[in-house]
Design an enzyme around this catalytic site. Sequence first.
Site, PDB file in Angstrom:
ATOM      1  N   GLY A  43      45.732  34.826  38.642  1.00 22.56           N
ATOM      2  CA  GLY A  43      44.570  35.382  39.341  1.00 22.56           C
ATOM      3  C   GLY A  43      44.865  36.407  40.421  1.00 22.56           C
ATOM      4  O   GLY A  43      44.054  37.292  40.673  1.00 22.56           O
ATOM      5  N   GLU A  99      47.508  34.644  47.182  1.00 20.84           N
ATOM      6  CA  GLU A  99      46.565  33.975  46.274  1.00 20.84           C
ATOM      7  C   GLU A  99      45.251  34.753  46.210  1.00 20.84           C
ATOM      8  O   GLU A  99      44.841  35.361  47.199  1.00 20.84           O
ATOM      9  CB  GLU A  99      46.245  32.566  46.808  1.00 20.84           C
ATOM     10  CG  GLU A  99      47.100  31.459  46.220  1.00 20.84           C
ATOM     11  CD  GLU A  99      46.671  31.047  44.816  1.00 20.84           C
ATOM     12  OE1 GLU A  99      46.130  31.878  44.069  1.00 20.84           O
ATOM     13  OE2 GLU A  99      46.889  29.881  44.461  1.00 20.84           O
ATOM     14  N   ASP A 100      44.585  34.700  45.092  1.00 23.36           N
ATOM     15  CA  ASP A 100      43.276  35.344  45.005  1.00 23.36           C
ATOM     16  C   ASP A 100      42.197  34.491  45.671  1.00 23.36           C
ATOM     17  O   ASP A 100      41.359  35.000  46.396  1.00 23.36           O
ATOM     18  CB  ASP A 100      42.909  35.637  43.536  1.00 23.36           C
ATOM     19  CG  ASP A 100      42.980  34.407  42.646  1.00 23.36           C
ATOM     20  OD1 ASP A 100      43.631  33.408  43.026  1.00 23.36           O
ATOM     21  OD2 ASP A 100      42.396  34.434  41.551  1.00 23.36           O
ATOM     22  N   ASP A 103      40.211  27.215  46.810  1.00 25.50           N
ATOM     23  CA  ASP A 103      38.976  26.512  46.490  1.00 25.50           C
ATOM     24  C   ASP A 103      39.135  25.055  46.952  1.00 25.50           C
ATOM     25  O   ASP A 103      38.951  24.747  48.123  1.00 25.50           O
ATOM     26  CB  ASP A 103      38.781  26.653  44.979  1.00 25.50           C
ATOM     27  CG  ASP A 103      37.396  26.295  44.504  1.00 25.50           C
ATOM     28  OD1 ASP A 103      36.742  25.478  45.144  1.00 25.50           O
ATOM     29  OD2 ASP A 103      36.966  26.824  43.462  1.00 25.50           O
ATOM     30  N   LYS A 131      37.136  29.787  49.880  1.00 18.50           N
ATOM     31  CA  LYS A 131      35.900  29.003  49.665  1.00 18.50           C
ATOM     32  C   LYS A 131      36.017  27.704  50.449  1.00 18.50           C
ATOM     33  O   LYS A 131      36.392  26.664  49.903  1.00 18.50           O
ATOM     34  CB  LYS A 131      35.738  28.692  48.175  1.00 18.50           C
ATOM     35  CG  LYS A 131      35.324  29.866  47.327  1.00 18.50           C
ATOM     36  CD  LYS A 131      35.036  29.339  45.931  1.00 18.50           C
ATOM     37  CE  LYS A 131      34.530  30.402  45.001  1.00 18.50           C
ATOM     38  NZ  LYS A 131      34.292  29.862  43.653  1.00 18.50           N
ATOM     39  N   PHE A 152      30.014  30.858  42.249  1.00 21.45           N
ATOM     40  CA  PHE A 152      30.879  31.341  41.178  1.00 21.45           C
ATOM     41  C   PHE A 152      31.158  32.822  41.389  1.00 21.45           C
ATOM     42  O   PHE A 152      30.236  33.604  41.599  1.00 21.45           O
ATOM     43  CB  PHE A 152      30.171  31.117  39.842  1.00 21.45           C
ATOM     44  CG  PHE A 152      30.912  31.704  38.695  1.00 21.45           C
ATOM     45  CD1 PHE A 152      31.998  31.052  38.147  1.00 21.45           C
ATOM     46  CD2 PHE A 152      30.517  32.914  38.161  1.00 21.45           C
ATOM     47  CE1 PHE A 152      32.694  31.615  37.094  1.00 21.45           C
ATOM     48  CE2 PHE A 152      31.203  33.476  37.093  1.00 21.45           C
ATOM     49  CZ  PHE A 152      32.295  32.824  36.568  1.00 21.45           C
ATOM     50  N   ASP A 159      38.875  34.912  36.843  1.00 24.94           N
ATOM     51  CA  ASP A 159      38.374  34.888  35.474  1.00 24.94           C
ATOM     52  C   ASP A 159      37.184  33.957  35.278  1.00 24.94           C
ATOM     53  O   ASP A 159      36.916  33.065  36.086  1.00 24.94           O
ATOM     54  CB  ASP A 159      39.487  34.436  34.528  1.00 24.94           C
ATOM     55  CG  ASP A 159      39.803  32.948  34.672  1.00 24.94           C
ATOM     56  OD1 ASP A 159      40.019  32.494  35.814  1.00 24.94           O
ATOM     57  OD2 ASP A 159      39.821  32.246  33.641  1.00 24.94           O
ATOM     58  N   ARG A 165      38.883  39.326  34.189  1.00 25.03           N
ATOM     59  CA  ARG A 165      39.833  39.531  35.287  1.00 25.03           C
ATOM     60  C   ARG A 165      39.986  41.018  35.595  1.00 25.03           C
ATOM     61  O   ARG A 165      40.407  41.385  36.692  1.00 25.03           O
ATOM     62  CB  ARG A 165      41.212  38.980  34.908  1.00 25.03           C
ATOM     63  CG  ARG A 165      41.289  37.466  34.779  1.00 25.03           C
ATOM     64  CD  ARG A 165      42.758  37.065  34.640  1.00 25.03           C
ATOM     65  NE  ARG A 165      42.945  35.723  34.137  1.00 25.03           N
ATOM     66  CZ  ARG A 165      43.047  34.633  34.897  1.00 25.03           C
ATOM     67  NH1 ARG A 165      42.947  34.723  36.201  1.00 25.03           N
ATOM     68  NH2 ARG A 165      43.253  33.445  34.349  1.00 25.03           N
TER      69      ARG A 165
HETATM   70  C1  PRP Z   1      42.902  29.599  40.436  1.00 24.82           C
HETATM   71  C2  PRP Z   1      43.257  30.536  41.578  1.00 24.82           C
HETATM   72  C3  PRP Z   1      44.041  29.651  42.516  1.00 24.82           C
HETATM   73  C4  PRP Z   1      43.423  28.287  42.295  1.00 24.82           C
HETATM   74  C5  PRP Z   1      42.490  27.955  43.419  1.00 24.82           C
HETATM   75  O1  PRP Z   1      43.980  29.537  39.562  1.00 24.82           O
HETATM   76  O2  PRP Z   1      43.994  31.643  41.138  1.00 24.82           O
HETATM   77  O3  PRP Z   1      45.409  29.619  42.159  1.00 24.82           O
HETATM   78  O4  PRP Z   1      42.687  28.339  41.069  1.00 24.82           O
HETATM   79  O5  PRP Z   1      41.840  26.740  43.217  1.00 24.82           O
HETATM   80  P1  PRP Z   1      42.174  25.413  44.017  1.00 24.82           P
HETATM   81  O6  PRP Z   1      42.162  25.780  45.487  1.00 24.82           O
HETATM   82  O7  PRP Z   1      41.031  24.498  43.661  1.00 24.82           O
HETATM   83  O8  PRP Z   1      43.484  24.891  43.567  1.00 24.82           O
HETATM   84  P2  PRP Z   1      43.916  28.874  38.095  1.00 24.82           P
HETATM   85  O9  PRP Z   1      44.513  27.511  38.159  1.00 24.82           O
HETATM   86  O10 PRP Z   1      42.530  28.992  37.552  1.00 24.82           O
HETATM   87  O11 PRP Z   1      44.905  29.801  37.279  1.00 24.82           O
HETATM   88  P3  PRP Z   1      44.849  31.396  37.121  1.00 24.82           P
HETATM   89  O12 PRP Z   1      45.365  31.982  38.429  1.00 24.82           O
HETATM   90  O13 PRP Z   1      45.767  31.666  35.982  1.00 24.82           O
HETATM   91  O14 PRP Z   1      43.423  31.799  36.867  1.00 24.82           O
END
Ligand code: PRP
Length: 178
Positions: A43, A99-100, A103, A131, A152, A159, A165
């Site tokens: 991400g 990090e993007d 959450d 978030k 969302f 994604d 993305r």
């Molecule tokens: C997403 C995002 C962070 C994480 C955040 O990654 O890039 O790494 O979720 O969520 P959290 O705080 O609840 O852990 P994902 O696992 O979807 O993988 P991706 O980066 O390949 O999309």
Amino acid sequence: MDISRLVPLFTREAIAARVAEMGAQIARDFHGEPLVAVCVLRGAFMFYADLVRAISKDDLYVDFLRVSSYGAATESSGQVKLHLDLSCDIEGKNVLIVEDVVDSGRSLRFLLDLLGARKPKRLACAVLVDKRARRKVEVEPDYVGFAMDDGFIVGYGLDYAGKMRNLPEIRVPEQELR
Ligand code: PRP
């Protein structure tokens, strides 16, 4: 959720302006100190590429790892997995996790524990979107682009079921802005 109509939440211009500020702040904070900037795939790839270009330093090193917690779902599974590890040894080095989105906080907690155990000199984190309302574990990013409660979002690396993305800005379903 109807995601057929997406509208910009953070435009390219707003992201560029905020990323420039973050980069300048990080360059000031690590002035005179080498820095390893870690891209958390997948991400963060777009944010990372922009952020490292905004960090004016000639002693910045890039490295990459990949974790995932969501699979194809939109809700976190709670299980964070490491799929790809760093290429470099970070012991005694300044490390910035990029990090993007944060959450639940589980991915960042996992990364702080994983990389912290390798004894870096300093370990910090830059996140584009925080978030806060969705935290399940306590983590506090050092640099935050935008804070939001919930909702969302997609694009600029984030994604929806693996898609979108490549959108150059962050969008939300139209109904979420009403
Ligand atoms: C997403 C995002 C962070 C994480 C955040 O990654 O890039 O790494 O979720 O969520 P959290 O705080 O609840 O852990 P994902 O696992 O979807 O993988 P991706 O980066 O390949 O999309």
